[in-house]
Design a protein around this motif. Structure first.
Motif, PDB file in Angstrom:
ATOM      1  N   LYS A   1       6.996  -9.043 -10.464  1.00 46.82           N
ATOM      2  CA  LYS A   1       6.933  -9.757 -11.747  1.00 46.82           C
ATOM      3  C   LYS A   1       8.292 -10.340 -12.117  1.00 46.82           C
ATOM      4  CE  LYS A   1       3.190  -7.066 -13.807  1.00 46.82           C
ATOM      5  NZ  LYS A   1       2.864  -6.119 -14.894  1.00 46.82           N
ATOM      6  N   ASP A   2       9.362  -9.580 -11.857  1.00 45.72           N
ATOM      7  CA  ASP A   2      10.713 -10.057 -12.181  1.00 45.72           C
ATOM      8  C   ASP A   2      11.065 -11.341 -11.433  1.00 45.72           C
ATOM      9  OD1 ASP A   2      11.087  -7.950 -13.923  1.00 45.72           O
ATOM     10  OD2 ASP A   2      12.385  -6.808 -12.571  1.00 45.72           O
ATOM     11  N   TYR A   3      10.462 -11.546 -10.277  1.00 43.63           N
ATOM     12  CA  TYR A   3      10.720 -12.748  -9.496  1.00 43.63           C
ATOM     13  C   TYR A   3       9.670 -13.823  -9.747  1.00 43.63           C
ATOM     14  CZ  TYR A   3      14.739 -10.868  -7.189  1.00 43.63           C
ATOM     15  OH  TYR A   3      16.009 -10.381  -6.945  1.00 43.63           O
TER      16      TYR A   3
ATOM     17  N   GLU B   1      13.313  -8.681  -1.056  1.00 38.53           N
ATOM     18  CA  GLU B   1      13.147  -7.781   0.091  1.00 38.53           C
ATOM     19  C   GLU B   1      14.035  -6.548  -0.063  1.00 38.53           C
ATOM     20  OE1 GLU B   1      14.076 -10.207   3.483  1.00 38.53           O
ATOM     21  OE2 GLU B   1      12.077 -11.101   3.534  1.00 38.53           O
ATOM     22  N   THR B   2      15.289  -6.761  -0.448  1.00 41.45           N
ATOM     23  CA  THR B   2      16.216  -5.648  -0.644  1.00 41.45           C
ATOM     24  C   THR B   2      15.717  -4.726  -1.747  1.00 41.45           C
ATOM     25  OG1 THR B   2      18.079  -6.976   0.111  1.00 41.45           O
ATOM     26  CG2 THR B   2      18.596  -5.049  -1.229  1.00 41.45           C
ATOM     27  N   ARG B   3      15.278  -5.317  -2.846  1.00 43.47           N
ATOM     28  CA  ARG B   3      14.792  -4.510  -3.974  1.00 43.47           C
ATOM     29  C   ARG B   3      13.537  -3.727  -3.604  1.00 43.47           C
ATOM     30  NH1 ARG B   3      13.754  -6.716 -10.067  1.00 43.47           N
ATOM     31  NH2 ARG B   3      12.780  -4.819 -10.833  1.00 43.47           N
ATOM     32  N   LEU B   4      12.630  -4.346  -2.858  1.00 44.45           N
ATOM     33  CA  LEU B   4      11.406  -3.656  -2.460  1.00 44.45           C
ATOM     34  C   LEU B   4      11.686  -2.532  -1.464  1.00 44.45           C
ATOM     35  CD1 LEU B   4       8.869  -6.622  -2.187  1.00 44.45           C
ATOM     36  CD2 LEU B   4       9.211  -5.031  -4.089  1.00 44.45           C
ATOM     37  N   GLU B   5      12.638  -2.770  -0.583  1.00 48.18           N
ATOM     38  CA  GLU B   5      13.015  -1.726   0.375  1.00 48.18           C
ATOM     39  C   GLU B   5      13.545  -0.499  -0.366  1.00 48.18           C
ATOM     40  OE1 GLU B   5      15.475  -1.285   4.554  1.00 48.18           O
ATOM     41  OE2 GLU B   5      15.758  -3.080   3.336  1.00 48.18           O
ATOM     42  N   LYS B   6      14.366  -0.728  -1.395  1.00 49.11           N
ATOM     43  CA  LYS B   6      14.882   0.379  -2.206  1.00 49.11           C
ATOM     44  C   LYS B   6      13.763   1.051  -2.986  1.00 49.11           C
ATOM     45  CE  LYS B   6      19.537  -1.448  -2.799  1.00 49.11           C
ATOM     46  NZ  LYS B   6      20.505  -2.035  -3.731  1.00 49.11           N
ATOM     47  N   ALA B   7      12.841   0.250  -3.515  1.00 43.72           N
ATOM     48  CA  ALA B   7      11.721   0.794  -4.287  1.00 43.72           C
ATOM     49  C   ALA B   7      10.842   1.689  -3.432  1.00 43.72           C
ATOM     50  CB  ALA B   7      10.888  -0.334  -4.892  1.00 43.72           C
TER      51      ALA B   7
ATOM     52  N   ASP C   1       0.874  -1.166   0.000  1.00 36.65           N
ATOM     53  CA  ASP C   1       0.000   0.000   0.000  1.00 36.65           C
ATOM     54  C   ASP C   1       0.913   1.219   0.000  1.00 36.65           C
ATOM     55  OD1 ASP C   1      -2.043   1.825   0.218  1.00 36.65           O
ATOM     56  OD2 ASP C   1      -2.459   1.407   2.328  1.00 36.65           O
ATOM     57  N   LEU C   2       1.130   1.771  -1.169  1.00 35.45           N
ATOM     58  CA  LEU C   2       2.018   2.927  -1.340  1.00 35.45           C
ATOM     59  C   LEU C   2       1.270   4.050  -2.033  1.00 35.45           C
ATOM     60  CD1 LEU C   2       5.118   0.951  -2.633  1.00 35.45           C
ATOM     61  CD2 LEU C   2       4.791   1.853  -0.340  1.00 35.45           C
ATOM     62  N   ARG C   3       1.507   5.266  -1.620  1.00 34.65           N
ATOM     63  CA  ARG C   3       0.832   6.428  -2.208  1.00 34.65           C
ATOM     64  C   ARG C   3       1.416   6.831  -3.555  1.00 34.65           C
ATOM     65  NH1 ARG C   3       0.551  10.364   3.095  1.00 34.65           N
ATOM     66  NH2 ARG C   3      -0.617   8.932   4.388  1.00 34.65           N
TER      67      ARG C   3
ATOM     68  N   THR D   1       4.766   1.205  -9.065  1.00 33.20           N
ATOM     69  CA  THR D   1       5.181   0.561 -10.309  1.00 33.20           C
ATOM     70  C   THR D   1       6.474  -0.208 -10.108  1.00 33.20           C
ATOM     71  OG1 THR D   1       4.069   2.236 -11.637  1.00 33.20           O
ATOM     72  CG2 THR D   1       5.809   0.980 -12.717  1.00 33.20           C
ATOM     73  N   ARG D   2       7.414   0.344  -9.357  1.00 34.41           N
ATOM     74  CA  ARG D   2       8.679  -0.356  -9.084  1.00 34.41           C
ATOM     75  C   ARG D   2       8.439  -1.639  -8.306  1.00 34.41           C
ATOM     76  NH1 ARG D   2      12.051   4.752  -6.971  1.00 34.41           N
ATOM     77  NH2 ARG D   2      11.932   5.974  -8.879  1.00 34.41           N
TER      78      ARG D   2
END
Length: 97
Positions: free
Chosen positions: A35-37, A60-66, A20-22, A28-29
């Protein structure tokens, strides 16, 4: 077709990603990372699939950066198969679908 970052032949644990992101760009990221995973969209802000432990940590690392410093929430739930087998799903198709 983009190359998946996890081999779909590798058995992993059932994983559910909820977010849940504003910010549209950050959403999108997150969507693209899922999808990439090899995760499949379950509903608008939910993806599911199987991830190995290594793939989950990478995601997890990629989502944290996103997400960055934007307000919101990302939940990555690793489950056991019995939890999915015992889940109750209630759904109804929209008329005309």
């Amino acid at each position: 077709m983009p190359k998946l970052l996890q081999d779909p032949q590798k058995a992993g644990k059932p994983t559910l990603v909820l977010y849940d992101l504003r910010d549209d760009n950050r959403r999108t990221r997150v969507m693209n990372a899922c999808k990439d995973y090899g995760l499949a969209r379950w509903q608008y802000s939910a993806y599911h699939g199987r991830l190995t432990g290594a793939a989950r940590r990478e995601l997890e690392t990629r989502l944290e950066k996103a997400m960055g410093s934007s307000p919101g929430l990302i939940a990555i739930l690793q489950m056991e198969q019995w939890q999915l087998d015992n889940a109750t799903l209630i759904s109804q198709e929209a008329e005309g679908d």
